[in-house]
Design a protein around this motif. Structure first.
Motif, PDB file in Angstrom:
ATOM      1  N   ALA A   1       0.859  -1.000   0.181  1.00  0.00           N
ATOM      2  CA  ALA A   1      -0.084  -0.043  -0.274  1.00  0.00           C
ATOM      3  C   ALA A   1       0.308   1.148  -0.105  1.00  0.00           C
ATOM      4  CB  ALA A   1      -0.637  -0.076   0.862  1.00  0.00           C
ATOM      5  N   LYS A   2       0.593   2.292  -1.154  1.00  0.00           N
ATOM      6  CA  LYS A   2       1.500   3.254  -0.357  1.00  0.00           C
ATOM      7  C   LYS A   2       0.351   4.709  -0.924  1.00  0.00           C
ATOM      8  CE  LYS A   2       5.381   3.159  -3.214  1.00  0.00           C
ATOM      9  NZ  LYS A   2       6.618   3.622  -3.597  1.00  0.00           N
ATOM     10  N   GLN A   3       0.770   5.673   0.067  1.00  0.00           N
ATOM     11  CA  GLN A   3      -0.243   7.125   0.376  1.00  0.00           C
ATOM     12  C   GLN A   3      -1.384   6.099   0.441  1.00  0.00           C
ATOM     13  OE1 GLN A   3       1.144   8.173  -2.751  1.00  0.00           O
ATOM     14  NE2 GLN A   3       3.398   9.961  -1.853  1.00  0.00           N
ATOM     15  N   GLY A   4      -1.904   5.148   1.393  1.00  0.00           N
ATOM     16  CA  GLY A   4      -2.985   5.786   1.897  1.00  0.00           C
ATOM     17  C   GLY A   4      -4.289   4.640   1.140  1.00  0.00           C
ATOM     18  N   LEU A   5      -2.972   4.363   0.515  1.00  0.00           N
ATOM     19  CA  LEU A   5      -3.950   3.142  -0.980  1.00  0.00           C
ATOM     20  C   LEU A   5      -3.548   1.847  -1.258  1.00  0.00           C
ATOM     21  CD1 LEU A   5      -6.195   5.923  -3.510  1.00  0.00           C
ATOM     22  CD2 LEU A   5      -7.283   4.072  -1.509  1.00  0.00           C
ATOM     23  N   PRO A   6      -4.449   0.733  -1.300  1.00  0.00           N
ATOM     24  CA  PRO A   6      -3.670  -0.189  -1.702  1.00  0.00           C
ATOM     25  C   PRO A   6      -3.362  -0.005  -3.367  1.00  0.00           C
ATOM     26  CG  PRO A   6      -5.786  -0.528  -0.911  1.00  0.00           C
ATOM     27  CD  PRO A   6      -5.443   0.451  -0.802  1.00  0.00           C
ATOM     28  N   LEU A   7      -1.903  -0.474  -3.190  1.00  0.00           N
ATOM     29  CA  LEU A   7      -1.617  -0.250  -4.980  1.00  0.00           C
ATOM     30  C   LEU A   7      -2.711  -1.058  -5.458  1.00  0.00           C
ATOM     31  CD1 LEU A   7       2.554  -0.622  -4.500  1.00  0.00           C
ATOM     32  CD2 LEU A   7       0.485   1.373  -4.772  1.00  0.00           C
ATOM     33  N   ALA A   8      -3.224  -0.968  -6.601  1.00  0.00           N
ATOM     34  CA  ALA A   8      -3.968  -1.625  -7.328  1.00  0.00           C
ATOM     35  C   ALA A   8      -3.159  -3.071  -8.714  1.00  0.00           C
ATOM     36  CB  ALA A   8      -4.499  -1.110  -8.752  1.00  0.00           C
ATOM     37  N   ASP A   9      -1.484  -2.639  -8.081  1.00  0.00           N
ATOM     38  CA  ASP A   9      -0.977  -3.593  -9.141  1.00  0.00           C
ATOM     39  C   ASP A   9      -0.254  -4.298  -7.751  1.00  0.00           C
ATOM     40  OD1 ASP A   9       0.892  -1.694  -8.309  1.00  0.00           O
ATOM     41  OD2 ASP A   9       1.518  -1.843 -10.613  1.00  0.00           O
ATOM     42  N   TYR A  10      -0.486  -4.854  -6.998  1.00  0.00           N
ATOM     43  CA  TYR A  10       0.124  -5.562  -5.677  1.00  0.00           C
ATOM     44  C   TYR A  10      -0.207  -6.519  -6.712  1.00  0.00           C
ATOM     45  CZ  TYR A  10       0.928  -7.293  -1.315  1.00  0.00           C
ATOM     46  OH  TYR A  10       1.000  -8.117   0.119  1.00  0.00           O
ATOM     47  N   ASP A  11       1.261  -7.586  -6.587  1.00  0.00           N
ATOM     48  CA  ASP A  11       1.762  -8.861  -6.562  1.00  0.00           C
ATOM     49  C   ASP A  11       1.486  -9.569  -5.386  1.00  0.00           C
ATOM     50  OD1 ASP A  11       1.618 -11.545  -7.531  1.00  0.00           O
ATOM     51  OD2 ASP A  11       3.288 -10.378  -8.933  1.00  0.00           O
ATOM     52  N   GLU A  12       1.127  -9.836  -5.160  1.00  0.00           N
ATOM     53  CA  GLU A  12       1.268 -11.076  -3.297  1.00  0.00           C
ATOM     54  C   GLU A  12       2.297 -12.120  -3.393  1.00  0.00           C
ATOM     55  OE1 GLU A  12      -2.428  -9.802  -0.840  1.00  0.00           O
ATOM     56  OE2 GLU A  12      -0.904 -12.469   0.514  1.00  0.00           O
ATOM     57  N   ALA A  13       1.884 -12.786  -4.420  1.00  0.00           N
ATOM     58  CA  ALA A  13       3.222 -13.671  -4.728  1.00  0.00           C
ATOM     59  C   ALA A  13       4.636 -13.912  -4.673  1.00  0.00           C
ATOM     60  CB  ALA A  13       2.981 -14.231  -5.920  1.00  0.00           C
ATOM     61  N   PRO A  14       4.881 -12.585  -4.991  1.00  0.00           N
ATOM     62  CA  PRO A  14       6.173 -12.471  -4.199  1.00  0.00           C
ATOM     63  C   PRO A  14       6.524 -12.233  -2.313  1.00  0.00           C
ATOM     64  CG  PRO A  14       5.924 -10.625  -5.843  1.00  0.00           C
ATOM     65  CD  PRO A  14       5.442 -11.905  -5.678  1.00  0.00           C
ATOM     66  N   VAL A  15       5.385 -11.147  -1.642  1.00  0.00           N
ATOM     67  CA  VAL A  15       5.549 -11.767  -0.604  1.00  0.00           C
ATOM     68  C   VAL A  15       5.210 -12.848   0.024  1.00  0.00           C
ATOM     69  CG1 VAL A  15       4.434 -10.258   0.924  1.00  0.00           C
ATOM     70  CG2 VAL A  15       5.163  -9.214  -1.602  1.00  0.00           C
ATOM     71  N   ALA A  16       4.076 -13.199  -0.672  1.00  0.00           N
ATOM     72  CA  ALA A  16       4.190 -14.700   0.204  1.00  0.00           C
ATOM     73  C   ALA A  16       5.419 -15.453   0.298  1.00  0.00           C
ATOM     74  CB  ALA A  16       3.199 -15.629  -0.418  1.00  0.00           C
ATOM     75  N   ALA A  17       6.035 -15.436  -1.139  1.00  0.00           N
ATOM     76  CA  ALA A  17       7.271 -16.267  -0.625  1.00  0.00           C
ATOM     77  C   ALA A  17       8.653 -15.698   0.257  1.00  0.00           C
ATOM     78  CB  ALA A  17       8.228 -16.393  -2.296  1.00  0.00           C
TER      79      ALA A  17
END
Lengths: 408, 408
Positions: free
Chosen positions: A352-368
């Motif tokens: 999330a950036k500047q108070g909003l979830p990122l539209a193109d946030y890819d959770e796969a690398p974060v999950a890894a």
């Protein structure tokens, strides 16, 4: 009661001997156990001392006396009792500490203020004077031991021995620091107070040694948390024998001051991380980096609110990139924060950036990233230049098992 | 994801209807579930409103707007969305709230400031406007429902429906308060924000209603903790329709002011206890009583330090009278405390007095007390007249399971 070795444990490092410092261990028998439980370290004449102590208002006599005696600046001996913290034991506890100080001072031939005592273990039971007297008697004539033996002897619920070293070039002289620490929870059944000791051969003024230790403490020991609880006995002491022969004495403005301060800071950081790595039930080592705060201290407080949040810590245990819980923890810290400038990420990837979830946030690398043992949480408050990093571990069933599933 | 009903659950009480208050529930489908998730309550003209809100700085638009609109003092409708907290959703979240306010205000024929909205559920996903619009459309024409249906519909991770009632005699008129609340952790996967609503037929000035609610909040909702975490959406609102017909209006100095304040306080205390009783993983209800503090607020802070200590909470889970951990928690609170005047006990039996363990302390009755579901910890600081009681639950494997053993 012994717990399995932490999955985050690190092997005990090669710690150099320090000229003018001699460790010994003996068995005083503070508990019904076979292991050594009294550590006795002697220092050559002229050894400087500095210390930082728990802010817990219900601190032990050891802490009260040690804090008072740091002022005179010199040390000749250290005694560490394991198995009994001697905290909350009133005048009887104080007498036991004074007895040890007197006994050692007589033998060494120093002022009793030059003998430092720490105790760690169960609260509320006065340290037994007879066992302390006999233990010290044996220690005074014991053969020197290794750093690892000393690290094991100061330990209580720790699951591995902890040590760290660093060196610095002061003019043309190399000075060395060897250090040991114990601690796993902030306090625990039988108990897990944090006690740390730094030993160096540097020639350094007591005032500058204190300045370095206090500054390092702010960035290291004050930036770790296992369970938000603060022991009544937490103590870190630094002893400098001067036997490396560097001249002039390291002081605030002398050449090498920065290098010495950096070495102290490095050792303290290593020690602090080792305590987190032995956090009760820990399965992941978590670094929380906060930037964009109105001050460094504000960043540290926000970091600690995140690191102390049971909901953040259980989310990391569950390998869940739950940035909503991080938002919550930022908001409850009570420090300046603005939802609309707040950014949050994991493992270097913003969610999330500047108070909003990122539209193109890819959770796969974060999950890894979250599946690994080393996890980072990054927060930018978007307000100023203040920054800090704090460290903690996750909150797992292991913590509950260690702290609830026993009978004292 | 449903959890087993808390062992500390209480049956839903008989809640009287309140003249001028009509609850309805419908299914907006905020989540992929079969249950109702939108609660719509209408109020007769002339209904006064008061509110207390989370101090979390990253609060939701619902909280920001509600806090601002309390000032004008009157309410005609309440909408509660369950399944989506709409927190950390920026302008899109705000637009969704304003849409609901407009839609209801048009139908009811009131100012949009008289429509109050709460949302609870996942963070970071804007409340879907289409589902909200269709849900509200259905709600506007829905048949009235029972209090228990409303209590179930505002719930998320709660394991039982929560309600409370009290009444007071104001002159010759009986006024009645019926209230519902939801909440189990301070925030949770899907989520567990605390939302509470009090409905009364009393005729009371908005200013005095606010005064009573704020005072009760200090002694009740501000004195409970499950996991020290603070939701971004916590809200308690009180609505007073005036239809009981008591005259004059209850105000600070009118007859019955104390009785009305007491009834509000009583309901808030009941509601607060119910939230603790549904604490995630709770197996014991713990009351921490602190006396002898320098002020009531200081006593509350010491109580909360104890109630938030993971080591105290795990000790109670383990049925261990570990008063050393209570000493530690008192010391870390940062409030005035003196080890040598400190007394600690469990279940009415002192374990330590004035800084020393009691020589004749008999742990057997304390052990028996700790085996029960209702546990008391008493602390006397021996410094002044300040006193407070706070409530919490124990920390068990259940808390870890609920918060870590899931994937979002």
């Amino acid at each position: 009661m012994t717990h399995p070795v932490s999955p985050l444990a690190q092997p005990f490092p090669e710690l150099p001997a320090i000229a003018g410092v001699t460790p010994h261990v003996v068995r005083a028998g503070y508990k019904n156990w076979g292991r050594c439980d009294l550590t006795y370290v002697t220092f050559a004449p002229g050894t400087a001392v500095a210390g930082v102590f728990t802010k817990n208002l219900c601190c032990s006599s050891e802490v009260e006396i040690g804090r008072a005696n740091i002022a005179q600046g010199s040390a000749r001996a250290l005694v560490v009792n394991a198995g009994n913290s001697n905290a909350f034991t009133g005048y009887r506890g104080r007498e036991a500490v004074e007895q040890i100080m007197d006994q050692v001072a007589r033998h060494v031939g120093c002022a009793r203020e030059e003998v430092f005592v720490s105790s760690t273990g169960v609260i509320g039971v006065p340290l037994p004077k007879d066992k302390a007297r006999e233990g010290v008697e044996k220690a005074l004539v014991a053969a020197p031991c290794s750093w690892e033996e000393a690290a094991n002897t100061i330990a209580t619920t720790d699951t591995f021995a902890k040590g760290a070293t660093a060196s610095a070039l002061i003019g043309e002289t190399t000075i060395t620091i060897s250090a040991i620490i114990k601690g796993s929870g902030m306090i625990a059944p039988d108990m897990a107070t944090m006690l740390g000791y730094l030993f160096t051969d540097a020639a350094v003024s007591p005032a500058f040694l204190q300045q370095c230790l206090s500054a390092a403490n702010t960035r290291t020991f004050s930036c770790i948390t296992v369970d938000s609880d603060t022991s009544t006995s937490d103590t870190v002491l630094a002893f400098a024998t001067g036997q490396a022969g560097n001249a002039p004495l390291i002081d605030e403005n002398s050449p090498g001051a920065d290098a010495f301060a950096a070495a102290i800071g490095d050792v303290c950081r290593q020690l602090a991380h080792l305590v987190v790595r032995d956090g009760e039930g820990a399965s992941k080592f978590i670094a929380v980096t906060v930037s964009g705060a109105v001050s460094d201290e504000s960043a540290r407080k926000v970091g600690m609110a995140i690191a102390n949040s049971p909901l953040v810590k259980t989310a990391i245990a569950g390998e869940d990139a739950n940035w909503g819980r991080v938002v919550m923890a930022v908001g409850k810290a009570g420090e300046p924060a603005d939802r609309d400038t707040l950014s949050i990420g994991f493992g270097g990837i913003w969610a999330a950036k500047q108070g909003l979830p990122l539209a193109d946030y890819d959770e796969a690398p974060v999950a890894a990233h979250l599946k690994g043992q080393d996890v980072t949480i990054q927060v930018d408050l978007g307000l100023g230049d203040g920054a800090a990093t704090v460290w903690t571990c996750d909150l797992t069933h292991g913590y509950i098992s260690i702290n609830a599933d026993y009978r004292s």
